[in-house]
Scaffold this motif. Structure first.
Motif, PDB file in Angstrom:
ATOM      1  N   GLU A  77       6.821   7.402  11.802  1.00 21.21           N
ATOM      2  CA  GLU A  77       7.190   6.713  10.585  1.00 21.21           C
ATOM      3  C   GLU A  77       6.594   7.380   9.353  1.00 21.21           C
ATOM      4  OE1 GLU A  77       9.226   4.122  10.440  1.00 21.21           O
ATOM      5  OE2 GLU A  77       9.518   4.151  12.614  1.00 21.21           O
TER       6      GLU A  77
ATOM      7  N   TYR B 210      -5.411  -7.167  -2.337  1.00 23.82           N
ATOM      8  CA  TYR B 210      -4.273  -7.700  -1.586  1.00 23.82           C
ATOM      9  C   TYR B 210      -4.709  -8.934  -0.795  1.00 23.82           C
ATOM     10  CZ  TYR B 210      -0.374  -8.288   1.537  1.00 23.82           C
ATOM     11  OH  TYR B 210       0.678  -8.839   2.224  1.00 23.82           O
TER      12      TYR B 210
ATOM     13  N   HIS C 298      -3.218 -12.601  -1.087  1.00 26.10           N
ATOM     14  CA  HIS C 298      -2.266 -13.019  -0.056  1.00 26.10           C
ATOM     15  C   HIS C 298      -2.919 -13.485   1.245  1.00 26.10           C
ATOM     16  CE1 HIS C 298       0.018 -10.129  -2.646  1.00 26.10           C
ATOM     17  NE2 HIS C 298       0.903 -11.113  -2.578  1.00 26.10           N
TER      18      HIS C 298
ATOM     19  N   GLY D 246      -3.202 -12.242   7.212  1.00 24.01           N
ATOM     20  CA  GLY D 246      -1.959 -12.042   7.946  1.00 24.01           C
ATOM     21  C   GLY D 246      -2.077 -10.976   9.007  1.00 24.01           C
ATOM     22  N   ARG D 247      -0.970 -10.353   9.353  1.00 25.06           N
ATOM     23  CA  ARG D 247      -1.004  -9.285  10.348  1.00 25.06           C
ATOM     24  C   ARG D 247      -1.473  -7.991   9.698  1.00 25.06           C
ATOM     25  NH1 ARG D 247       3.341  -9.903  15.076  1.00 25.06           N
ATOM     26  NH2 ARG D 247       2.943 -12.094  15.487  1.00 25.06           N
ATOM     27  N   TRP D 248      -2.376  -7.337  10.384  1.00 23.45           N
ATOM     28  CA  TRP D 248      -3.030  -6.195   9.748  1.00 23.45           C
ATOM     29  C   TRP D 248      -2.076  -5.061   9.461  1.00 23.45           C
ATOM     30  CZ3 TRP D 248      -7.222  -6.768   7.201  1.00 23.45           C
ATOM     31  CH2 TRP D 248      -8.135  -7.749   7.561  1.00 23.45           C
ATOM     32  N   ASN D 249      -1.102  -4.851  10.329  1.00 24.47           N
ATOM     33  CA  ASN D 249      -0.145  -3.773  10.058  1.00 24.47           C
ATOM     34  C   ASN D 249       0.658  -4.055   8.788  1.00 24.47           C
ATOM     35  OD1 ASN D 249      -0.830  -2.049  12.109  1.00 24.47           O
ATOM     36  ND2 ASN D 249       0.615  -2.941  13.567  1.00 24.47           N
ATOM     37  N   SER D 250       1.021  -5.323   8.627  1.00 21.17           N
ATOM     38  CA  SER D 250       1.784  -5.643   7.418  1.00 21.17           C
ATOM     39  C   SER D 250       0.881  -5.656   6.185  1.00 21.17           C
ATOM     40  CB  SER D 250       2.508  -6.979   7.582  1.00 21.17           C
ATOM     41  OG  SER D 250       1.597  -8.005   7.825  1.00 21.17           O
ATOM     42  N   VAL D 251      -0.373  -6.028   6.379  1.00 18.04           N
ATOM     43  CA  VAL D 251      -1.330  -5.948   5.273  1.00 18.04           C
ATOM     44  C   VAL D 251      -1.436  -4.510   4.786  1.00 18.04           C
ATOM     45  CG1 VAL D 251      -3.785  -6.083   4.681  1.00 18.04           C
ATOM     46  CG2 VAL D 251      -2.698  -7.967   5.902  1.00 18.04           C
TER      47      VAL D 251
ATOM     48  N   HIS E  13       0.647  -2.097   5.107  1.00 15.20           N
ATOM     49  CA  HIS E  13       1.883  -1.639   4.475  1.00 15.20           C
ATOM     50  C   HIS E  13       2.076  -2.296   3.114  1.00 15.20           C
ATOM     51  CE1 HIS E  13       6.304  -1.456   3.841  1.00 15.20           C
ATOM     52  NE2 HIS E  13       6.109  -0.223   4.263  1.00 15.20           N
ATOM     53  N   SER E  14       1.900  -3.614   3.083  1.00 19.27           N
ATOM     54  CA  SER E  14       2.145  -4.356   1.846  1.00 19.27           C
ATOM     55  C   SER E  14       1.156  -3.993   0.746  1.00 19.27           C
ATOM     56  CB  SER E  14       2.082  -5.854   2.114  1.00 19.27           C
ATOM     57  OG  SER E  14       3.032  -6.215   3.079  1.00 19.27           O
TER      58      SER E  14
ATOM     59  N   GLY F 232      -3.174  -0.628  10.591  1.00 20.36           N
ATOM     60  CA  GLY F 232      -3.684  -1.987  10.502  1.00 20.36           C
ATOM     61  C   GLY F 232      -5.081  -2.088  11.068  1.00 20.36           C
TER      62      GLY F 232
END
Length: 289
Positions: free
Chosen positions: A18, A37, A41, A44-49, A51-52, A59
């Motif tokens: 990716e 962040y 927010h 949450g999920r660390w991978n999405s953290v 990325h976001s 993550g």
DNA sequence: AATTTCGTCAACCGCTCTCCA
DNA sequence: TTGGAGAGCGGTTGACGAAAT
């Protein structure tokens, strides 16, 4: 960091299908992104953290950075005598269950405790020419080292009493509650009972069910706040933003941290063993061999 | 003053556990 | 029940500063 494992795509980068994920030491900018962040927010999920937040990190890496460094309740600085004693006690009970041990030391991370054990305790085992897992070393810890630590804690407390009666009242209550049962616990006379009992679990309390245990210390110390605010004037204040987002931003824990006395006792003067202690232990250990 | 050794700690890896569809 | 994804854990490693030579 594992340099050998790094890809050839560039310094501190690893190829994935990716994207390139950055590795190695975190920059101030990355810390800032992650901290802000999560402030806004929650985790949450660390991978999405990752990325976001706009971080080119895994993550896993973000989680580790948050837990070991950025979270507001993390304590930094030297391990106090009380903490040293607790680590020895809990390790004798659970072995290398670092995360479990860390639950009993508010603000300390499993990584920090693990590092402490490896660098300090194992070093002294080496100096005593015995294995850290040997019975001899465990007995030395139990019957000599820990009581010695208790004596030093009590001595320090006595000094504190002289200096400030009101502060010492609180300090005494905490230390006695935590330590004095253990003074009787670690004696050769009751060794057989102790060795097979669960009594440590009744003597120390995890964060979640021992609010009384942490009362009465007024120091408000948040090194991460210092660090981040020193580096980012625009950073959202942890105090201002953490209370209501409901996902792990636990300021209760920050309060719990105040239990531990922050008086600089963890410096060289009060390292695990000072020279006097070491000669004492070495003599005892050799004598017992 | 330069070099080597040692100690500390941040960060990684691989494995296991937990959760959920 | 099972398999995949994510989280958590313990072990290990490398960078770097301090101390020793």
């Amino acid at each position: 960091m594992d340099v050998k494992a790094r890809s050839s795509s560039g310094p501190n980068m690893v190829s994935t299908e990716e994207e390139d994920l950055k590795r190695g030491p975190w920059t101030i900018e990355e810390d800032f992104k992650l901290f802000n962040y999560i402030s806004i927010h929650g985790k949450g999920r660390w991978n999405s953290v990752a990325h976001s937040a706009g971080l080119k990190r895994s993550g896993k890496s973000c989680r580790l950075r948050w837990l070991n460094y950025l979270r507001p309740d993390v304590r930094r600085g030297n391990i106090t005598l009380e903490e040293q004693l607790l680590i020895l006690q809990l390790h004798s009970r659970w072995g290398n269950r670092w995360s479990k041990i860390a639950q009993y030391l508010p603000g300390r991370t499993d990584n920090e405790i693990k590092n402490y054990w490896r660098t300090r305790v194992q070093k002294h085992a080496k100096q005593l020419k015995c294995d850290v897992s040997s019975k001899e070393f465990k007995d030395t810890m139990r019957y000599l080292w820990m009581p010695r630590l208790v004596e030093r804690i009590q001595a320090a407390t006595t000094t504190t009493n002289t200096a400030s009666a009101s502060a010492a009242t609180t300090s005494n209550a905490s230390i006695e509650q935590m330590l004095l049962p253990n003074l009787s616990y670690y004696t050769p006379d009751n060794a057989s009972t102790v060795a097979s009992s669960d009594s440590i679990e009744t003597q120390v309390s995890p964060i979640s069910d021992s609010t009384d245990y942490y009362n009465g210390v007024s120091t408000n110390y948040n090194p991460n706040q210092d660090y981040l605010q020193a580096n980012h004037e625009s950073l959202i204040s942890p105090i201002g933003s953490y209370c209501n987002n409901g996902d792990g931003m636990d300021f209760g824990l920050m309060e719990l941290n105040h239990h531990w006395v922050r008086d600089g006792d963890g410096d060289g003067l009060h390292n695990l063993l000072n020279a006097e202690d070491f000669f004492f232990l070495q003599h005892q250990f050799n004598f017992n061999m």
